[in-house]
Design an enzyme around this catalytic site. Sequence first.
Site, PDB file in Angstrom:
ATOM      1  N   SER A 131       0.832  -1.191   0.000  1.00 48.41           N
ATOM      2  CA  SER A 131       0.000   0.000   0.000  1.00 48.41           C
ATOM      3  C   SER A 131       0.877   1.255   0.000  1.00 48.41           C
ATOM      4  CB  SER A 131      -0.936  -0.050   1.221  1.00 48.41           C
ATOM      5  OG  SER A 131      -2.017   0.806   1.042  1.00 48.41           O
ATOM      6  N   ASP A 305      -8.460  -6.857  -4.747  1.00 47.94           N
ATOM      7  CA  ASP A 305      -8.113  -5.517  -4.240  1.00 47.94           C
ATOM      8  C   ASP A 305      -8.648  -4.475  -5.224  1.00 47.94           C
ATOM      9  OD1 ASP A 305      -6.944  -3.156  -3.416  1.00 47.94           O
ATOM     10  OD2 ASP A 305      -4.912  -3.968  -3.247  1.00 47.94           O
ATOM     11  N   HIS A 338      -7.910  -5.421  -0.416  1.00 48.10           N
ATOM     12  CA  HIS A 338      -6.624  -4.758  -0.223  1.00 48.10           C
ATOM     13  C   HIS A 338      -5.895  -5.284   1.007  1.00 48.10           C
ATOM     14  CE1 HIS A 338      -3.646  -1.640  -0.495  1.00 48.10           C
ATOM     15  NE2 HIS A 338      -3.979  -1.125   0.658  1.00 48.10           N
TER      16      HIS A 338
END
Lengths: 377, 211
Positions: A131, A305, A338
């Site tokens: 991320s 995701d 995610h």
Amino acid sequence: MLECGALVAPLDIAYCAYGTLSPQRDNVILVCHALTGDQFVAETHPVTGKPGWWERLVGPGRAIDTERYYVLCVNVLGGCMGSSGPRTLRENGEPWGTDFPPVTIKDMVRAQARLLDHLGIARLFAAIGGSMGGMQVLQWVASFPERVTAAMPIATAPFHSAQNIAFNEVSRQAICGDPDWHGGRYWEHGTVPAMGLAVARMMAHITYLSEEALNQKFGRRTRRDPAPAQGGRAPACSFFGEIFEVESYLRHQGSSFVRRFDANAYLTISRALDWFDLSADYDGDLSAPFRDCETRFCIISFTSDWLFPTSQSRLLARALNRAGVNVSFVEIESDRGHDAFLLDEPDLERTMRGFIAGVSEHAGASATLRPGLSHAP
Amino acid sequence: MRLDQRLIAEMIAPGTRVLDIGSGDGTLIGHLFRTRQCDARGIEIDMREVTHAVAHGLPVMHGDADQDLVHYPDDAFDYVVLQRTLQAVEKPREVLRQMLRIGRHAIVSFPNFGHWRLRLQILLSGRMPMNTVWHTPWYETPNIHPCTIRDFLALCEEEGYVIERWLAVDEAGDRAPWRRSIRLANLFGEQALFLLRRKTTAEQGRAGRTR
């Protein structure tokens, strides 16, 4: 000195280190944390008492093996776990608060580079992160290509999309709209914008999960509202004292987040994310920062995701191909959205382990192929 | 390692840059890296194979021949390899062009549709041939562009590629005695293997004059 021209001095950088630095100082793996993560990657968190956020991947014998590598994890600039940020006290004894200058991902990486300079570490064996951590990994290679042997950006993107920015803006509005925020100077009033920060976290948390993960975990199951009349919540928040389990889960996520995170730090870091665009300095050419770079890449995305979708990772992989970079690209099958990069995903573990071993083998092979270079006096 | 992969590996000079399209579990690139010190990379469409290869330390990209070759720069590789896949890509001619744009050499292997058993089957039964190589029915075969060795030669001629080496082998990968005659190879070879390169500017000029 930050990208915006402001000066943060003195600069505090908080980090955790695991393993032993080799005499050649060539076994360093930098793990970069995400928006609400911190440096406690492989040890019990001092505030929450929970295990480190990547303890399943970082430790003795783990994919990032602390018996072999010296692992560093640095609290980002602008954060709230020890590195300079809005909660840090200035010389006048007051916190920076909203006066803390805007920070970019590039600033975070430069602060980490300053720490490495301080520790006498010239080169990273690998930079790994998911991320926002993945953005730092990308920025590391773009800013210091000669200092990174291998890069593993996971569940990330080369820029924040309009949708990403939109979600962040809702989070920020929730915080700034909380009357307890007091224009960012909440410490003066002895408050914290708890409701705003909790709502920001709840909203963001939905974007970390997939529809399927939510359905599997909660479905339409309900439970008794544990505190129907408390906390000034409107009675409309429950229906005859019943709430959905997913509501209960999100409320818990929100309230526990408030206990460990600073609202102004959240605002600062979410802005840094939004302004991230690797190609911005290169007229939109995403390949440009990586041309002639010898760093080996392994890009990982997850099928479910939708916050940092595979298409973004593919875009990045193709840009690296155009630059002639050695890049592996794996899309891992997962229904957990995610968040998958933080969870028990055997393929993530296997891929990470293999990539690190491959880079290490390759580095060894080039050393034997070019003895003149590796054994230079 | 499969025999045809070994034959491919023998065509590749040590220490070169190689891209293997359809690299599968990464056997060939692993071999090229470990025994020939090549900078060998792979592209593979099957995600499970990609994960397997990367988990074994090999640089492999999830992608496919039709979509991903355009993203590599000119002359990025010394060899670009396409194993047993040419007949399954969407645009074989375009894929070959891309291979010889990004690589100085192309190594292509494909199952020969001109093999005598296939010819006989279609002649006698009047239906699409089925055997161990061509084992899926016409309506679901991934092999949408089958060709014969002579078809492939004609395409190379048309595109101006120089054939540096060629081999026709049986399914087990044994080199066959018909290696001097294309017509015999086209009749008896089950798998074909070609090492191609672009014509040099000088060669192109000469070809232009003779025409």
